[in-house]
Scaffold this motif. Structure first.
Motif, PDB file in Angstrom:
ATOM      1  N   LYS A 232      -7.022   6.596  -1.520  1.00 15.33           N
ATOM      2  CA  LYS A 232      -5.956   7.570  -1.765  1.00 15.33           C
ATOM      3  C   LYS A 232      -5.090   7.183  -2.967  1.00 15.33           C
ATOM      4  O   LYS A 232      -4.591   8.050  -3.675  1.00 15.33           O
TER       5      LYS A 232
ATOM      6  N   LYS B 237      -8.800   3.378   3.400  1.00 11.38           N
ATOM      7  CA  LYS B 237      -8.368   4.736   3.056  1.00 11.38           C
ATOM      8  C   LYS B 237      -7.180   4.720   2.102  1.00 11.38           C
ATOM      9  O   LYS B 237      -7.090   5.548   1.200  1.00 11.38           O
ATOM     10  N   TYR B 238      -6.274   3.781   2.314  1.00  5.98           N
ATOM     11  CA  TYR B 238      -5.122   3.672   1.414  1.00  5.98           C
ATOM     12  C   TYR B 238      -5.595   3.420  -0.019  1.00  5.98           C
ATOM     13  O   TYR B 238      -5.070   4.006  -0.966  1.00  5.98           O
TER      14      TYR B 238
ATOM     15  N   ILE C 101      -7.655   0.986   8.056  1.00  6.80           N
ATOM     16  CA  ILE C 101      -6.883   2.033   7.389  1.00  6.80           C
ATOM     17  C   ILE C 101      -6.616   1.669   5.924  1.00  6.80           C
ATOM     18  O   ILE C 101      -6.451   2.545   5.077  1.00  6.80           O
TER      19      ILE C 101
ATOM     20  N   SER D 219       0.806  -1.232   0.000  1.00  5.72           N
ATOM     21  CA  SER D 219       0.000   0.000   0.000  1.00  5.72           C
ATOM     22  C   SER D 219       0.833   1.273   0.000  1.00  5.72           C
ATOM     23  O   SER D 219       0.445   2.266  -0.590  1.00  5.72           O
TER      24      SER D 219
ATOM     25  N   GLY E 260       0.958   3.348   2.199  1.00  5.64           N
ATOM     26  CA  GLY E 260       0.105   4.405   2.744  1.00  5.64           C
ATOM     27  C   GLY E 260      -0.777   5.079   1.710  1.00  5.64           C
ATOM     28  O   GLY E 260      -1.251   6.183   1.923  1.00  5.64           O
TER      29      GLY E 260
END
Length: 104
Positions: free
Chosen positions: A88, A84-85, A81, A27, A29
């Motif tokens: 994004k 969200k990665y 999370i 990922s 992030g």
């Protein structure tokens, strides 16, 4: 093993399980690029894993399609999370590897 350097490298990564296999997600992030370790695994898929006190060899298999989507969703349920990665990272599809044990 580094794709360019051919040096032994180590990365600490979050993982989930699918049967006897470990699953890792590249990922970074949600960044627009894949992490360096992604390129290393594509070039050199044979790895040595250390999980707790267990150490063993495995092969990294890049997943695709429905399998990739299922594995990503399963890890994202455990670690939200990752939802969200994925948002994004668009338009990048975040790679998912299955680590298949090759030794006992």
């Amino acid at each position: 093993v580094g794709a360019k350097s051919c040096r032994e490298l180590s990365s600490h990564l979050a993982y989930s399980t699918d049967g006897d296999d470990l699953v890792i997600i590249a990922s970074m992030g949600g960044a627009p690029n894949n992490p360096n370790w992604y390129h290393n695994l594509v070039a050199n898929p044979d790895v040595l894993l250390e999980v707790g006190t267990d150490q063993y060899e495995a092969t990294a298999v890049l997943t695709e399609g429905e399998e990739r989507d299922r594995l990503y969703a399963a890890q994202a349920e455990q670690l939200p999370i990752f939802h969200k990665y994925a948002e994004k990272a668009v338009p990048r599809v975040i790679p998912v590897f299955r680590l298949v044990r090759t030794t006992d």
